[in-house]
Design a protein around this motif. Structure first.
Motif, PDB file in Angstrom:
ATOM      1  N   VAL A   1       0.841  -1.207   0.000  1.00 29.46           N
ATOM      2  CA  VAL A   1       0.000   0.000   0.000  1.00 29.46           C
ATOM      3  C   VAL A   1       0.868   1.246   0.000  1.00 29.46           C
ATOM      4  N   VAL A   2       1.919   1.235   0.806  1.00 28.67           N
ATOM      5  CA  VAL A   2       2.825   2.389   0.848  1.00 28.67           C
ATOM      6  C   VAL A   2       3.460   2.610  -0.517  1.00 28.67           C
TER       7      VAL A   2
ATOM      8  N   LEU B   1      -2.873   4.948  -6.370  1.00 30.17           N
ATOM      9  CA  LEU B   1      -4.059   5.054  -5.507  1.00 30.17           C
ATOM     10  C   LEU B   1      -4.599   6.484  -5.456  1.00 30.17           C
ATOM     11  N   ASP B   2      -4.262   7.284  -6.472  1.00 29.00           N
ATOM     12  CA  ASP B   2      -4.642   8.697  -6.451  1.00 29.00           C
ATOM     13  C   ASP B   2      -6.153   8.905  -6.322  1.00 29.00           C
TER      14      ASP B   2
ATOM     15  N   TYR C   1      -7.526  17.680  -2.606  1.00 31.14           N
ATOM     16  CA  TYR C   1      -6.321  16.869  -2.368  1.00 31.14           C
ATOM     17  C   TYR C   1      -5.337  17.683  -1.539  1.00 31.14           C
ATOM     18  N   LEU C   2      -4.427  16.979  -0.889  1.00 38.83           N
ATOM     19  CA  LEU C   2      -3.285  17.628  -0.244  1.00 38.83           C
ATOM     20  C   LEU C   2      -2.096  17.525  -1.189  1.00 38.83           C
ATOM     21  N   THR C   3      -1.586  18.674  -1.604  1.00 39.21           N
ATOM     22  CA  THR C   3      -0.479  18.710  -2.555  1.00 39.21           C
ATOM     23  C   THR C   3       0.747  19.337  -1.905  1.00 39.21           C
ATOM     24  N   THR C   4       1.833  19.307  -2.613  1.00 39.19           N
ATOM     25  CA  THR C   4       3.058  19.939  -2.092  1.00 39.19           C
ATOM     26  C   THR C   4       2.909  21.443  -1.990  1.00 39.19           C
ATOM     27  N   ALA C   5       1.863  22.003  -2.647  1.00 42.47           N
ATOM     28  CA  ALA C   5       1.585  23.443  -2.559  1.00 42.47           C
ATOM     29  C   ALA C   5       0.408  23.720  -1.626  1.00 42.47           C
TER      30      ALA C   5
ATOM     31  N   TYR D   1       2.447  12.763  -1.325  1.00 43.82           N
ATOM     32  CA  TYR D   1       2.268  11.364  -0.928  1.00 43.82           C
ATOM     33  C   TYR D   1       2.794  11.083   0.474  1.00 43.82           C
ATOM     34  N   GLN D   2       3.888  11.734   0.835  1.00 45.72           N
ATOM     35  CA  GLN D   2       4.452  11.484   2.163  1.00 45.72           C
ATOM     36  C   GLN D   2       3.474  11.913   3.249  1.00 45.72           C
TER      37      GLN D   2
END
Length: 818
Positions: free
Chosen positions: A704-705, A713-714, A766-770, A784-785
């Motif tokens: 899963v990770v 799994l987006d 979504y949670l994004t890097t921005a 993803y982290q």
């Protein structure tokens, strides 16, 4: 309409109203009878409230000083809960009644029962709820012959409930589903109308602005051929509204259903009629609806003479259905396995407008499908039957939202009057006490085999029945506490002067009968009413509120669970959790499923016997308590509070195997939370199943990770949250979904598109890097982290330590492989 020979007109109450006339107050009731709809008028009526008898001279003086007309002031053999005698003040007009209330309030004169409308009191005092009979007067024949109304005005004097044995259990009202389509500005495009059996006939119609000169459509040929005959073409918006008004006169439905139908559909229709100066005359009396508004909530209500409007959202909530979203598309998908007939639900307004200009057949199909979905939801959940049964049981109007306090009052007040009391006012109850909620035990966390759940059947109603808990019963009990049943906080309850225990007993018997007859709608209606009585007595919004009443229920519940735990543990079994009316018992890992279930039944029988003996010995009362063996969890998990070794409350998971089926039940965990992603829910269900089945978990966790990192799994990473107020109102605390909404509408504004998220509603993001970004507006890579740390790790770390595993160790092992 033919007047019955015995001059008893029987029917189901639809709407009610009172108005002033020169001869007194006139009560207007619309009924659906076997002969059709009828408007029953009860004329020359009065309305009443009560004041303490010692104040009669002052009250008379105040009313005379202000020239307020009243019919009479009469001393009565009634008294307040403070044992003060009262007199009744009767008024022949509601205008004088309301003025008198204001004047007396200004002199700080307490008026009892001054908040009942005369049309409601007339029914309530006669124990009339929904099915009723009116004694038709001689004038009725003349009224029928002279009335120009399609449904006659019939005069009556007396009213009584129809005996249960004479009520047709299969009687239903004529129902039509209505749905409008319009622009963002409220300009009407079309109106859909759908019914399986309106006046005995099916009906499918769309009133549409335009003509049939251009019938090109993206619809398949067979669907075009089905839709085209259903459309009635109208020249413009005014003609559309006129056609709808004529439709109501022609087809004459009893009930109109829809989705947000009052706040949106009828609200828009009324505004468009006002724009064209049209009388929105859709009532059976030929008049426009009456609108009311709750100043606190902003909720609007509509009264249409002789017709009831039922909103699917409100009624589902009243029937205790719960969905993450009550949008029509979501509920229909959940209940019917199909949604709205639109390609993009989130942008449907644009698609509707495009179809209106370029593909009216597709718009008609969409319009009708919304009507069908609402109808089929009502049929699937028996919502109309539920509303009718609720009205019959309580006296509430069909369209009443909530109404637990009113339902209790309707059932209780006429009995109270006959016992010699008037009802107290809001705030008359004892001050300074706080009754606790349900008892929740500290849990013992761990992974268990063979956990039994024992559940007290309708605990609070059972306590009320057993200990005679009742508002008037407490007043009578306090007069002679030595002969009464002791409650809590100084409460005592009369052994023979009470009503609520018998009301609950009658409802209980009706529910048992409904279960035997597989009448799910009736069973659910009765369950909701019975279970609401504790909440009513514990609500400051109820005139009978007194913390000694509610405390005598909840504190007795605490006592019951604690004592039950003592008895169970004395038998050598371990109670690991308890919550309000349920107790969780670990009976050991050495039992088979059959042995565990047999033990559950044996324990329930033992506890019931113990309570019967204890209540007889201590209180000299018969126990109405009944604990049942409810569930056998072959595997059970009680987690800890995150970061602590203490067990949680109201959060657990368990595996149930029964009749060859296996089911995981989650309570309060991520799998049933609407604020967690599908990634967390799917991962939790699969991980827990592996743990319960004692299967290896490392490889699954690592997979899963890795799939998350790889973007496989987006589609499971979407958050869904409700925007509960306007975006501009979020100032100090701006949560992630609001940041996503603001960023999305900033993009919409830049591109000249309509702003989607300014009002209340739902947003997916979504949670994004921005940072958080709305679905459809994502411009940065997904973080993803963050998903792994906040979703996957959180779920895993709750259960893995109980099998001597660690998410961090598993992930570190995975990373060392690459």
């Amino acid at each position: 309409m033919e007047i019955p020979a015995d001059k008893l007109l029987s029917g189901f109450l639809l709407t009610r109203q009172a108005f002033d006339t020169q001869q007194g107050i006139c009560l207007s009731y619309w009924l659906k009878t076997e002969q059709g709809p009828a408007n029953v008028l009860v004329t020359q009526q009065s309305t009443v409230f009560f004041v303490e008898a010692t104040l009669q001279q002052q009250v008379t003086q105040y009313l005379n000083d202000h020239a307020i007309s009243y019919e009479k002031i009469t001393p009565l053999a009634l008294k307040t809960f403070n044992q003060q005698s009262v007199c009744a003040i009767y008024f022949r007009s509601m205008r004088d009644y309301y003025r008198a209330k204001e004047i007396l309030a200004s002199y700080r004169i307490k008026c009892y029962e001054d908040d009942f409308r005369p049309e409601d009191r007339f029914l309530m005092e006669r124990f009339v709820t929904a099915h009723c009979q009116f004694n038709v007067s001689e004038q009725a024949i003349m009224a029928e012959n002279t009335s120009s109304h399609a449904a006659p005005r019939i005069y009556a004097q007396q009213c009584r409930p129809i005996p249960k044995t004479q009520i047709d259990s299969g009687f239903l009202l004529d129902m039509v589903s209505l749905d409008i389509e319009c622009s963002m500005q409220g300009e009407l495009y079309s109106i859909g109308l759908y019914s399986h059996a309106l006046n005995g006939k099916s009906l499918t119609q769309v009133l549409m602005i335009g003509d049939n000169s251009n019938t090109k459509s993206k619809l398949p040929l067979i669907e075009r051929q089905q839709i085209a005959p259903c459309i009635r073409w109208l020249e413009d918006e005014k003609a559309l509204l006129v056609a709808l008004i004529d439709w109501f006169k022609q087809h004459d439905p009893d009930v109109v259903i829809g989705w947000n139908v009052v706040q949106f559909d009828f609200n828009v229709l009324q505004k468009r009629c006002d724009l064209y100066q049209l009388l929105f005359s859709i009532g059976r009396d030929g008049k426009a609806p009456r609108w009311r508004k709750n100043n606190n909530s902003g909720q609007q209500y509509i009264d249409i003479a002789g017709r009831v409007v039922l909103d699917g959202i409100d009624l589902l909530k009243t029937a205790t259905y719960n969905f993450p979203s009550f949008s029509l598309d979501y509920v229909a998908t959940e209940l019917l396995a199909r949604g709205k007939k639109v390609e993009d639900v989130d942008n449907r307004v644009q698609e509707i407008t495009d179809n209106f200009h370029h593909d009216k057949l597709a718009l008609a199909a969409y319009n009708l499908e919304d009507c069908r979905l609402v109808t089929q939801i009502f049929e699937k959940t028996q919502l109309l039957e539920f509303a009718m049964l609720r009205a019959q049981l309580t006296g509430l109007t069909l369209d009443r939202i909530g109404g637990s306090v009113a339902a209790f009052t309707n059932l209780y007040l006429p009995k109270l009057h006959r016992a010699g009391y008037v009802a107290p006012n809001l705030g008359d109850g004892l001050k300074g006490l706080v009754s606790p909620g349900g008892y929740v035990m500290d849990s013992i966390p761990g992974l268990y085999q063979n956990v039994l759940v024992l559940d007290f059947k309708s605990l609070y109603p059972s306590i009320i029945r057993s200990f005679n808990i009742d508002p008037m019963g407490m007043i009578e009990g306090l007069k002679a506490p030595e002969d009464a049943i002791e409650g809590f906080d100084g409460a005592y309850f009369s052994r023979d002067k009470h009503f609520l225990p018998q009301i609950i007993k009658d409802l209980w018997q009706e529910r048992d009968k409904a279960k035997q007859e597989n009448n799910a709608a009736l069973s659910q209606a009765i369950k909701i009413i019975m279970n609401s009585f504790y909440g009513v007595l514990g609500s400051t919004g109820c005139r009978f509120f007194d913390p000694r009443l509610s405390g005598s229920i909840t504190k007795r519940g605490h006592q019951l669970l604690k004592q039950t735990q003592v008895w169970i543990e004395a038998k050598g079994y371990r109670v690991i959790y308890g919550d309000t009316d349920s107790i969780f018992v670990h009976v050991g890992n050495d039992k088979s499923a059959e042995q565990s279930r047999a033990l559950g039944a044996s324990l329930a029988e033992f506890i019931n016997s113990q309570w019967q003996q204890k209540l007889e010995a201590e209180f000299h009362i018969k126990s109405e308590l009944e604990i049942e063996f409810e569930t056998h969890f072959s595997q059970f998990f009680m987690p800890t509070i995150r970061g602590l070794d203490v067990g949680t409350k109201k959060r657990y998971a368990g595996l149930v195997r029964e009749n060859g089926d296996t089911q995981i039940i989650f309570k309060g965990l991520e799998s049933v939370r609407t604020d967690w992603t599908e990634l967390a829910k799917t991962f939790q269900r699969s991980l827990y199943l592996k743990v319960f089945n004692q299967e290896p978990v490392k490889e699954y966790v690592m997979q899963v990770v890795q799939d998350t990192y790889d973007g496989k799994l987006d589609d499971l990473l979407v958050y869904r949250k409700r925007i509960r107020k306007r975006l501009s109102e979020y100032v100090k605390n701006v949560p992630p979904h609001i940041k996503a909404a603001r960023a999305a509408d900033a993009i919409n504004q830049q591109q000249g598109k309509p702003l989607k998220f300014q009002g209340k509603g739902w947003i997916e993001y979504y949670l994004t890097t921005a940072g958080p970004q709305a679905k459809g507006y994502v411009t940065a890579p997904l973080d993803y982290q963050l998903y792994i740390d906040k979703q996957i790790a959180t779920v895993a770390d709750a259960i893995l330590p109980f099998i001597n595993e660690s998410f961090t160790a598993i992930v570190d092992q995975q990373q060392s492989l690459f």
